[in-house]
Design a protein around this motif. Structure first.
Motif, mmCIF file in Angstrom:
data_model
loop_
_atom_site.group_PDB
_atom_site.id
_atom_site.type_symbol
_atom_site.label_atom_id
_atom_site.label_comp_id
_atom_site.label_asym_id
_atom_site.label_seq_id
_atom_site.Cartn_x
_atom_site.Cartn_y
_atom_site.Cartn_z
ATOM 1 N N LEU A 9 -14.179 24.471 7.180
ATOM 2 C CA LEU A 9 -14.893 24.016 7.927
ATOM 3 C C LEU A 9 -14.302 22.889 9.365
ATOM 4 O O LEU A 9 -14.098 23.320 10.418
ATOM 5 N N LEU A 10 -13.497 22.150 8.399
ATOM 6 C CA LEU A 10 -13.073 20.432 9.008
ATOM 7 C C LEU A 10 -12.213 21.482 9.712
ATOM 8 O O LEU A 10 -11.347 20.973 10.762
ATOM 9 N N ASN A 27 -22.928 23.545 -1.881
ATOM 10 C CA ASN A 27 -22.977 25.437 -3.898
ATOM 11 C C ASN A 27 -24.535 25.348 -3.182
ATOM 12 O O ASN A 27 -25.189 25.158 -2.515
ATOM 13 N N ASP A 28 -24.486 26.870 -3.180
ATOM 14 C CA ASP A 28 -25.798 27.753 -3.620
ATOM 15 C C ASP A 28 -26.803 28.207 -1.997
ATOM 16 O O ASP A 28 -27.532 27.718 -2.251
ATOM 17 N N GLY A 29 -25.792 27.654 -1.293
ATOM 18 C CA GLY A 29 -27.067 28.206 -0.005
ATOM 19 C C GLY A 29 -27.242 26.858 0.838
ATOM 20 O O GLY A 29 -28.923 26.098 1.655
ATOM 21 N N TYR A 30 -26.787 25.687 0.015
ATOM 22 C CA TYR A 30 -27.257 24.432 0.128
ATOM 23 C C TYR A 30 -25.935 23.227 0.786
ATOM 24 O O TYR A 30 -25.056 23.522 0.191
ATOM 25 N N ALA A 31 -26.034 22.443 1.366
ATOM 26 C CA ALA A 31 -25.502 21.629 1.878
ATOM 27 C C ALA A 31 -25.226 20.398 2.204
ATOM 28 O O ALA A 31 -26.409 19.767 3.062
ATOM 29 N N ALA A 32 -25.075 18.875 2.352
ATOM 30 C CA ALA A 32 -25.238 17.899 2.570
ATOM 31 C C ALA A 32 -24.255 17.504 3.130
ATOM 32 O O ALA A 32 -22.756 17.597 2.932
ATOM 33 N N CYS A 33 -24.657 16.727 4.719
ATOM 34 C CA CYS A 33 -23.336 16.576 5.185
ATOM 35 C C CYS A 33 -23.634 14.501 6.141
ATOM 36 O O CYS A 33 -25.178 14.935 5.843
ATOM 37 N N ARG A 34 -23.457 13.553 5.658
ATOM 38 C CA ARG A 34 -22.854 12.248 6.736
ATOM 39 C C ARG A 34 -22.045 12.608 7.962
ATOM 40 O O ARG A 34 -21.101 13.089 8.196
ATOM 41 N N LEU A 35 -22.333 11.562 8.982
ATOM 42 C CA LEU A 35 -22.173 10.890 10.203
ATOM 43 C C LEU A 35 -22.294 9.498 9.959
ATOM 44 O O LEU A 35 -23.199 8.902 9.848
ATOM 45 N N PRO A 36 -20.733 9.079 9.452
ATOM 46 C CA PRO A 36 -20.579 7.244 9.660
ATOM 47 C C PRO A 36 -21.440 6.634 11.064
ATOM 48 O O PRO A 36 -21.883 7.969 11.641
ATOM 49 N N SER A 61 -25.730 23.345 8.255
ATOM 50 C CA SER A 61 -25.976 25.206 8.252
ATOM 51 C C SER A 61 -24.645 25.782 8.318
ATOM 52 O O SER A 61 -24.994 26.723 7.355
ATOM 53 N N GLY A 62 -23.642 25.875 8.638
ATOM 54 C CA GLY A 62 -22.914 26.797 8.756
ATOM 55 C C GLY A 62 -22.260 26.784 7.260
ATOM 56 O O GLY A 62 -21.598 27.616 6.636
ATOM 57 N N ALA A 63 -21.598 25.096 6.902
ATOM 58 C CA ALA A 63 -21.338 24.922 5.263
ATOM 59 C C ALA A 63 -22.866 25.427 4.426
ATOM 60 O O ALA A 63 -22.052 26.233 3.363
ATOM 61 N N TRP A 141 -28.056 32.701 12.555
ATOM 62 C CA TRP A 141 -26.976 32.958 12.557
ATOM 63 C C TRP A 141 -26.667 34.806 12.094
ATOM 64 O O TRP A 141 -27.997 35.092 11.288
ATOM 65 N N THR A 142 -26.064 35.105 12.363
ATOM 66 C CA THR A 142 -26.057 36.080 11.978
ATOM 67 C C THR A 142 -24.349 36.974 11.444
ATOM 68 O O THR A 142 -23.465 35.873 11.471
ATOM 69 N N LEU A 143 -24.295 37.615 10.241
ATOM 70 C CA LEU A 143 -23.029 38.244 10.127
ATOM 71 C C LEU A 143 -22.066 39.826 10.273
ATOM 72 O O LEU A 143 -23.089 40.642 10.584
#
Length: 147
Positions: A9-10, A27-36, A61-63, A141-143
Motif C-alpha cells: 500500500l505504501l 491479517n485475516d481481514g484486520y489491519a492496525a495502522c498508526r499516524l504519528p 480499510s484497504g489493508a 469497497w468493490t472488486l
C-alpha cells in the motif's frame, strides 16, 4: 497473504506514505495502522487534520480488505466506492486506526466467481494514545473484475 500488505500500500498509494501512515498488524481481514503526531499534519486546534484522519482510516480499510482478498488481485481491481466518517472527539497526538472486514470473504469471492462485482464494507475505529475513540469510518469497497 503471501505479501507485505503495508509495504504494498505504501508503494501503490504514495499519499499514505507522504503523511506517514505506519502499518502494524495486518491479517485475516484486520489491519492496525498508526499516524504519528506531526505538526505539519495539524489543524487549527493542533490535532491531526480531518484529511489526515480520513487517510489513516482509508489506508487501514484497504489493508484489512487486502489481507482477506489480496489473492484476488490477478482477476479484479479493488476500489473504494464510498466512505462515511464521523469525527466523535477532538484527536490529539498520535492516533491509531483498527479496521475490520465486515463481510464474509467466501461470500465476496463467490459473487466474484459468479461474474458479479461484489460490494462490501470495512469498519474502522480511530483512537487516541489513551484508547479513546475519536473517529469512526465505514468504507464500501468493490472488486471490479478484469475484462
Amino acid at each position: 497473504m503471501s505479501f507485505d500488505v503495508g509495504a504494498f500500500l505504501l508503494e501503490t498509494v504514495p499519499f499514505a506514505r507522504t503523511i506517514g501512515v505506519e502499518f502494524g498488524q495486518v491479517n485475516d481481514g484486520y489491519a492496525a495502522c498508526r499516524l504519528p503526531d506531526r505538526a505539519d499534519l495539524h489543524n487549527h486546534v493542533q490535532g491531526p487534520h480531518a484529511g489526515a484522519l480520513f487517510t489513516l482510516a482509508e489506508s487501514a480499510s484497504g489493508a484489512a480488505m487486502l489481507s482477506a482478498l489480496g489473492d484476488q488481485l490477478s482477476r479484479a481491481v479493488p476500489l473504494a466506492t464510498t466512505a462515511a466518517i464521523h469525527y466523535r472527539k477532538l484527536a490529539k497526538g498520535e492516533v491509531t486506526a483498527e479496521a475490520r472486514l465486515l463481510a464474509d470473504r467466501d461470500e465476496v469471492v463467490a459473487r466474484l466467481d459468479a461474474g458479479e462485482r461484489p460490494e462490501f464494507e470495512v469498519g474502522v475505529e480511530i483512537k487516541n494514545a489513551e484508547g479513546t475513540l475519536v473517529s469512526e469510518m465505514t468504507v464500501s469497497w468493490t472488486l471490479r473484475p478484469n475484462r
